[in-house]
Write an enzyme that holds these catalytic residues in place. Sequence first.
Site, PDB file in Angstrom:
ATOM      1  N   ASP A 410       0.854  -1.190   0.000  1.00 31.64           N
ATOM      2  CA  ASP A 410       0.000   0.000   0.000  1.00 31.64           C
ATOM      3  C   ASP A 410       0.895   1.246   0.000  1.00 31.64           C
ATOM      4  OD1 ASP A 410      -2.281   1.548   0.102  1.00 31.64           O
ATOM      5  OD2 ASP A 410      -2.640   1.224   2.242  1.00 31.64           O
ATOM      6  N   GLU A 413       2.486   4.778  -4.296  1.00 32.87           N
ATOM      7  CA  GLU A 413       2.465   5.665  -5.468  1.00 32.87           C
ATOM      8  C   GLU A 413       3.822   6.354  -5.727  1.00 32.87           C
ATOM      9  OE1 GLU A 413      -1.256   4.447  -4.273  1.00 32.87           O
ATOM     10  OE2 GLU A 413       0.052   5.692  -3.052  1.00 32.87           O
ATOM     11  N   ASP A 487      -9.174   3.469  -2.021  1.00 36.01           N
ATOM     12  CA  ASP A 487     -10.052   3.908  -0.926  1.00 36.01           C
ATOM     13  C   ASP A 487     -11.399   4.400  -1.449  1.00 36.01           C
ATOM     14  OD1 ASP A 487      -7.979   3.290   0.760  1.00 36.01           O
ATOM     15  OD2 ASP A 487      -7.248   5.337   0.909  1.00 36.01           O
TER      16      ASP A 487
END
Length: 819
Positions: A410, A413, A487
């Site tokens: 997670d 990015e 999300d």
Amino acid sequence: MLDTSEAIHPDAKGQQETKSGLTLGRVTRVEVQGEALILWGERFNLAVKAINEQVMQWKVFYGNKPDWRTSAAMINRQEDGTLSAKQLKHSVTETTVLVTYGELTMNIDRQNGTFDVMQNGRKLFAMRSLLRHAEHQGDFTAQLTMESEDRLYGLGEKTGFLDKRGERYTMWNTDVYAPHVPEMEELYQSIPMMAVLRQGQAYGVFLDNPGRTVFDMRVHDDAFMIQTRTGDMDMYVYAGPDLKEVIRQYTDMTGRMPLPPKWSLGYHQSRYSYMNREEVMNLARSFREKQIPCDVIHLDIHYMTGYRVFTFDEERYPDPAGMMAELKEMGFHIVPIVDPGVKRDAKYPAYMEGIDNNYFCKYAEGQLYIGKVWPEESAFPDFTEERVRDWWGEKQSFYTELGIEGIWNDMNEPAIFNETKTMDTEIIHGNDGNRKTHGEIHNLYGMNMSQATYEGLKKELDGKRPFVLTRAGYSGIQRYAAVWTGDNRSFWEHMSMAMPMVLNLGMSGVPFSGPDIGGFAHHTSGELLTRWTQMGVFFPFARNHSAIDMVRQEPWSFGDKYENIQREYISLRYRWMPYLYHWFHEASQTGLPIMRPLVLEYPNDPETFNLCDQFLVGDSVLVAPIYRPSTEWRSVYLPEGEWYDEWTRERLEGGRHIHAHAPIEKMPLYVRAGSVRMEESLRQFAAEAIEDTSVTACVYLKGEAGSFNLNWYEDDGLTYKYEEGAYNIVSTEVEQGADSVRIQMNYKHQGFEAKRSHVSVRVIGLAEAPVEVKGAGEQLSEEALNQAANGWYWNEGNKELVVKCQDSASLLDAVVVLK
């Protein structure tokens, strides 16, 4: 932070604009360099290569020689980082340069460098303009013509409907907690590949640039624009000539999903966070006591010591190895979250290893980059370097030694808690000797991290297949990880949005993906969770996940009524696991998606072109979710052919819309006539040892004479032994005549010991009991057939014929006599 009306102030910066710029100018010289054709322009240059007969590459460059090194998206790169190419043919006149190889032709205008691309005389597109904008290199816009009937698909994880015509998207991996709305141009994944459908035929374009790029299908009615902001305009054209071929050609170059472990196809349960060992064990026991199948429990960030990766909090999770062993006995896999940020702490071994060995990202002057994330100030590994990926891969042993076989990546990015939401674009990445700024290769960070994780797990797991789940990625991410769509919210609108998002991910070469069932943030309801579960169990990745401080959304959270319905649908996923696993194998071989938009199978049917509130699993199961509250009816489009209502067994004519009744306990579900679907007895987890290990081929007859078949794939679902031939392909062939149906089952390949005593066939679509079933043994009662080695039984209640045969090399050759 929410926008106010100030965001649309007429003088506000960042308003969308159409840039003008300088063209390539006249092509002054044409030169062959190796397999490439170089066109020297007045302001910049154009280079062309043929990768094969259906794929052509063109690249804009400055200087004396193009840099043909590709990004990490590409597989089968040569030692110098380039792709092998074919020798082009070309001819030059005063006005044009004609380039050909195989099926493809480029006709280049020497006056300005624009060109047409043709496949066997079929025009794919014209490059209407190619412009350079800023003074710095890398700011280009290519404008490709678009016909009025063109439909646009792919582009990975984007909001909006299936057809992307009229939309604009930025490729820049971004942590987007809120809002996920149709106008959101950038999310966590950037896959700059688009397929264009025109009159049943298709072509594809792929921009291999992991920096900030834009696909704009909004400004012009007759053209779409592809823009780069830095790096290279390195384009590939895939000739198709149909959508499936475009996907195959693209995944030939960017890779395909490795066959995942079967347990990862099961149901996953997660929450931010399950706070301690007791909560996890109670959760696991609840699933087993309530007989709701589940294979995986995810651990979010609170399992760690101060959010430090490669740690377990000793107070919350004492004896993690003991917990893993206990859960393994119950049939559960634990998948913990692992973020890229390594806490800045001189007493923390992982941080000091990175410092001592120069593993972390730095500025050009050598200053360490520090960004704030969950553990506060943190350093970030430079995953572009093989030696850093190797180190990170070795660190996975912390988890594998505890019995963990899957990791959840997670915040990759990478997400940073600052105004830009990510790493400084001036950071320098080593990139194995081909240094790049972060701005040039930002979108690769998550994929490189997933690669390090996957390859590390694979080395540590002694022949078992690993599972990696990622939030961020770029083209090629399918080689290393499944994708969840980040999300989302517990909104009906987000349930609806998940369908076209995952369908387009599949059309972009990423077959293993799905949203958080029930929605991550906000508060779900019993009805929303139930409807979402009904839909979600047919997505390739099926995980229920919710955020801290939100209402609980485990399947039993809203009472018996909703729990029972969710149990039924989760159980259905497990009963249909052989069918699902077969299509996962198909995806690993062809790159084609598991969850498919109807347009992929019916590309000449205009009703399918933007149809994205229903979908196919494989090529024959049609799923039509209810995605609005207090709704019991919906319109369902059945494509050409015939379809069975899975619940009533009614055979329906296709090529029309029907009005389907769907009370809360029912989701409309249809199976194509002339197909075979495999199923098995219910397990509570994928590898559960059960008494009845048989499989059943469900044969859905047509309304007329004809033939059809399925070559069903199976293996051990856990290891790589299938690569050495340890797998089975079971052929089921059906020939329908006017008065009989012949069904043959046999092993086309038998290299895996399935350890079952028999297989069964269920024949669906007979109007009345057969006169006899030749070659299938005796007619028996249902109870007697359960005890017998072979035979057949007619169920008058649901008009189904059941044939049972022993599991042997030649399984069945039966003729169902109807008259």
